[in-house]
Design an enzyme around this catalytic site. Structure first.
Site, PDB file in Angstrom:
ATOM      1  N   ASP A 195      43.075  56.125  31.251  1.00 50.11           N
ATOM      2  CA  ASP A 195      44.435  55.599  31.271  1.00 50.11           C
ATOM      3  C   ASP A 195      44.696  54.696  30.085  1.00 50.11           C
ATOM      4  OD1 ASP A 195      42.543  53.846  32.254  1.00 50.11           O
ATOM      5  OD2 ASP A 195      43.612  53.373  34.100  1.00 50.11           O
ATOM      6  N   GLU A 243      38.804  59.392  40.467  1.00 47.73           N
ATOM      7  CA  GLU A 243      38.845  58.239  39.559  1.00 47.73           C
ATOM      8  C   GLU A 243      37.527  57.470  39.542  1.00 47.73           C
ATOM      9  OE1 GLU A 243      41.147  54.057  38.552  1.00 47.73           O
ATOM     10  OE2 GLU A 243      40.793  54.642  40.630  1.00 47.73           O
ATOM     11  N   SER A 250      47.057  50.042  33.985  1.00 47.32           N
ATOM     12  CA  SER A 250      46.737  51.308  34.645  1.00 47.32           C
ATOM     13  C   SER A 250      47.888  51.912  35.439  1.00 47.32           C
ATOM     14  CB  SER A 250      45.539  51.110  35.583  1.00 47.32           C
ATOM     15  OG  SER A 250      44.411  50.703  34.872  1.00 47.32           O
ATOM     16  N   HIS A 281      36.374  44.352  32.078  1.00 40.91           N
ATOM     17  CA  HIS A 281      37.108  43.097  32.255  1.00 40.91           C
ATOM     18  C   HIS A 281      36.140  41.927  32.450  1.00 40.91           C
ATOM     19  CE1 HIS A 281      41.237  44.323  32.145  1.00 40.91           C
ATOM     20  NE2 HIS A 281      41.119  45.185  33.144  1.00 40.91           N
ATOM     21  N   GLU A 283      32.194  46.003  58.399  1.00 39.52           N
ATOM     22  CA  GLU A 283      31.050  45.807  57.504  1.00 39.52           C
ATOM     23  C   GLU A 283      30.851  44.347  57.107  1.00 39.52           C
ATOM     24  OE1 GLU A 283      29.386  47.878  53.394  1.00 39.52           O
ATOM     25  OE2 GLU A 283      31.522  47.931  53.860  1.00 39.52           O
ATOM     26  N   ASP A 304      38.937  55.005  34.443  1.00 42.49           N
ATOM     27  CA  ASP A 304      39.730  53.823  34.116  1.00 42.49           C
ATOM     28  C   ASP A 304      39.050  53.017  33.009  1.00 42.49           C
ATOM     29  OD1 ASP A 304      41.351  51.483  34.216  1.00 42.49           O
ATOM     30  OD2 ASP A 304      41.757  51.842  36.318  1.00 42.49           O
ATOM     31  N   ASP A 306      36.522  50.143  34.263  1.00 37.56           N
ATOM     32  CA  ASP A 306      37.526  49.156  33.843  1.00 37.56           C
ATOM     33  C   ASP A 306      37.148  47.747  34.302  1.00 37.56           C
ATOM     34  OD1 ASP A 306      40.429  48.421  33.044  1.00 37.56           O
ATOM     35  OD2 ASP A 306      40.367  47.855  35.155  1.00 37.56           O
ATOM     36  N   HIS A 344      42.712  44.873  28.096  1.00 42.82           N
ATOM     37  CA  HIS A 344      42.816  46.258  27.644  1.00 42.82           C
ATOM     38  C   HIS A 344      43.067  46.287  26.141  1.00 42.82           C
ATOM     39  CE1 HIS A 344      44.372  47.563  31.901  1.00 42.82           C
ATOM     40  NE2 HIS A 344      43.120  47.133  31.917  1.00 42.82           N
ATOM     41  N   PHE A 352      35.410  52.837  52.213  1.00 38.78           N
ATOM     42  CA  PHE A 352      34.024  52.415  52.238  1.00 38.78           C
ATOM     43  C   PHE A 352      33.798  50.955  51.858  1.00 38.78           C
ATOM     44  CE2 PHE A 352      34.206  57.001  51.320  1.00 38.78           C
ATOM     45  CZ  PHE A 352      33.595  57.459  52.478  1.00 38.78           C
TER      46      PHE A 352
END
Length: 504
Positions: free
Chosen positions: A381, A335, A115, A344, A242, A64, A340, A455, A291
Site C-alpha cells: 500500500d 494481508e 493504508s 513503525h 485468551e 503493508d 508495517d 511512511h 485470533f
C-alpha cells in the site's frame, strides 16, 4: 502461400539462431556464471506468453509497508537464514509472479499515503483522502455527513453480487485499514468499533467498521474472515477468551460474534489454533476466525501466543480450501499486516521475518491454485523510510554492522530516516558491543520521532501472474490494480447481469 510463409519463418528463425551463435562466439565471458544465469533468464523472458483468458479466481496479497529495500533485505535475510547466498537468493513471489510494475502511492490529498486510501485504491479503483476507507475524493475526513454519496463499490462486493465466494485474511485487526477496505465505508479509519465513533457520527447514523463487517449486505457475505481484532466484536461485558482480565470494547451491547454465528448456521467461529485446525472444509462452508484481541502476533513471536495462532500461510491455504468450493470462483485478499507495524517500531528484524512469512504464504497458495485460471497479485500500500546503506561485504549479515562512521562508532546496514531509533538530545549510541542481529534491536534513525517511524512516498512494486497479469508493466497509478482485476474477471458486467436476472 502458407508453405512459403512457413519456410520464410523457419529461415528467419534459423538466421536468428545463427546470428545469436555468432554473437556469442565474439563474447569472451560466455562461461562466466553470471553470464550463463543472464542467458537463462533471457530465455525465460522470451518464452513467457501473456494469458488473456478470463480469471476465475483472484488472490490479492497486500504486504503493508513493503518497500523495495524491505524486499531486498528480506531476500538476503531469508537466504542467510537458510545458509545460502542471500544476495542472489529469490523470494517465492519474485519467482512465481513474473510480471512487475512500479505503483505510485500518493493519495488525493497527500504525497505520502496511509493504508486506508491506498487499500481503497487497490480494491475500488479510486484515489481518496488519507484517513478514510471505502469512499471517493469527495469525502471530508472524520465527517460522517460527507459519507453519503461518496461510498465506493469494491471488487469484493461485485464478486458477491456475481455469485462468487469472497474472503479476507490478515495478521492485523480485521477492522484495520487494509482488510476493512474490502467492505467498510467510513470517513474515519479509526472508527473500528462503536466506542471510537465521535458524537457527530453517532448522531448521523454512521456505523463502525466491525458492525459494517457483520452487517455487510453484499451477496451472502464473506465465506472466510481470518485475522485479529476480536475486541471490536465483543462487548465490554464479555470477557476475552485468551487475555485474562480483559473484555471486549463495544459499548452498544452488540455481541457481533454472536450475531454472525446466529446469521450463518453453515459456518463456524474460532479464536485459537485448536479451533482453526479443527475446521474441515468438507463439512464447513464459511469460517470466522479472530485470533487476538488486537493485531495477531509478529511471526517471530507467534509461538508464544497464549491461545496459539495459525500462520499467514495456514490461514491463506485454509481460506482457499473453503472458497474453492464455489464453482463460480472466488476473490481473496491476504494481508501481511505487521510488516508495517515493525517498521513503525524501528524494528527491522520483525519486519523482515514477517515479509518472509508472506513469501511462505505465496508458496503455499501456489500449491493450491491453478495458475492458468487464477490472477495472483502481490503489492504494497505504501513504503517506509527504511534503507540499506554503507558498503558491507558480500555475505555480511543483513542485520549486522556495515562499517564505522566518522564519529568512530559502528553503524548498521539497515536504518531509518526517522523514528524511535533516534533519541532527542542524545548522541548516537555506540554499537560496538551490541548484538544488532537480536530480534528486539531497534535500528538507529536520523530524526527522533517519538514512538513511531513514518511512511514514505516512494513507489512500491506490483508483482503478478495469471490472466491479464501482463498488463502490469512500467510505472502505473496504484488504482490500476483494481481495474486490471475487474477486467480480468469481468465482475462489473457479471454483477450487473446478476442484478438484472434477480429483478425479473
Amino acid at each position: 502461400m502458407n508453405r512459403i510463409i512457413t519456410l520464410l519463418t523457419l529461415g528467419a528463425s534459423s538466421l536468428a539462431l545463427a546470428s545469436a551463435a555468432s554473437a556469442q562466439s565474439a563474447v569472451q565471458q560466455t562461461a562466466d556464471s553470471y553470464y550463463v544465469a543472464g542467458q537463462a533468464q533471457l530465455a525465460e523472458k522470451i518464452a513467457s506468453q501473456p494469458n488473456v483468458a478470463r480469471a476465475k479466481n483472484v488472490v490479492l496479497f497486500v504486504v503493508d509497508g513493503l518497500s523495495v529495500p524491505t524486499i531486498t533485505a528480506s531476500r538476503i535475510h531469508e537466504g542467510q537464514l537458510r545458509g545460502v547466498d542471500g544476495e542472489s537468493n529469490v523470494l517465492s513471489f519474485e519467482r512465481l509472479l513474473p510480471y512487475t510494475a512500479l505503483s505510485k502511492t500518493y493519495t488525493h490529498d497527500s504525497q505520502v499515503a496511509d493504508s486506508a486510501p491506498t487499500a481503497t485504491a487497490l480494491v475500488s479503483g479510486v484515489k481518496s483522502v488519507n484517513g478514510t476507507i471505502g469512499v471517493t475524493q469527495d469525502i471530508k475526513l472524520n465527517d460522517c455527513a460527507s459519507q453519503k454519496g461518496a461510498e465506493v463499490t469494491t471488487l469484493f462486493e461485485l464478486a458477491e453480487q456475481a455469485g462468487l465466494a469472497t474472503g479476507v485474511v490478515s495478521t492485523a485487526r480485521i477492522t484495520h485499514a487494509t482488510p476493512a477496505a474490502t467492505y467498510a465505508k467510513v470517513a474515519g479509519r479509526d472508527w473500528e468499533n462503536d466506542a471510537n465513533l465521535p458524537e457527530e457520527a453517532v448522531a448521523g447514523g454512521c456505523k463502525d467498521i466491525a458492525a459494517q463487517l457483520v452487517d455487510w449486505p453484499a451477496g451472502d457475505g464473506f465465506e472466510v474472515i481470518f485475522g485479529g481484532g476480536r475486541g471490536n466484536f465483543l462487548t465490554v461485558d464479555q470477557p476475552d477468551p485468551e487475555d485474562e482480565g480483559r473484555t471486549g470494547s463495544r459499548k452498544d451491547g452488540r455481541d457481533l460474534v454472536g450475531e454472525w454465528t446466529a446469521r450463518h448456521n453453515d459456518g463456524v467461529y474460532v479464536w485459537n489454533k485448536e479451533g482453526f485446525d479443527a475446521i474441515d472444509p468438507a463439512n464447513v462452508n464459511r469460517a470466522f476466525g479472530l485470533f487476538n484481541r488486537s493485531h495477531m502476533q509478529y511471526e517471530a513471536d507467534r509461538a508464544k501466543d497464549a491461545g496459539g495462532e495459525p500462520s499467514l500461510a495456514e490461514m491463506a491455504v485454509k481460506a482457499i480450501d473453503l472458497l474453492d468450493k464455489n464453482e463460480e470462483g472466488y476473490v481473496l485478499m491476504v494481508e501481511g499486516g505487521r510488516v508495517d507495524h515493525a517498521h513503525h517500531a524501528g524494528n527491522a528484524a520483525r519486519a523482515l521475518t514477517d515479509t518472509i512469512a508472506v513469501a511462505e504464504a505465496v508458496e503455499a497458495v501456489f500449491e493450491k491454485i491453478d495458475p492458468a485460471e487464477t490472477l495472483v497479485i502481490l503489492t504494497a500500500d505504501h513504503s517506509h523510510v527504511f534503507s540499506i546503506a554503507g558498503y558491507p561485504t558480500r555475505g555480511n549479515p543483513i542485520l549486522g554492522i556495515a562499517g564505522k562512521a566518522d564519529d568512530g562508532k559502528p553503524y548498521t546496514t539497515l536504518g531509518y530516516q526517522n523514528g524511535p531509533g533516534a533519541k532527542l538530545d542524545e548522541p548516537r549510541a555506540d554499537l560496538t558491543d551490541v548484538d544488532t542481529t537480536d530480534v528486539d534491536f531497534l535500528q538507529q534513525a536520523l530524526i527522533p520521532l517519538g514512538e513511531s517511524e513514518t511512511h514514505a512516498g516512494d513507489d512500491v512494486v506490483i508483482f503478478a501472474q495469471g490472466p491479464w497479469a501482463h498488463l502490469f508493466h512500467g510505472v502505473v497509478e496504484q488504482n490500476l490494480v483494481y481495474h486490471v482485476m475487474e477486467h480480468a474477471t469481468g465482475l462489473a458486467t457479471r454483477a450487473a447481469l446478476a442484478r438484472q436476472a434477480a429483478a425479473q
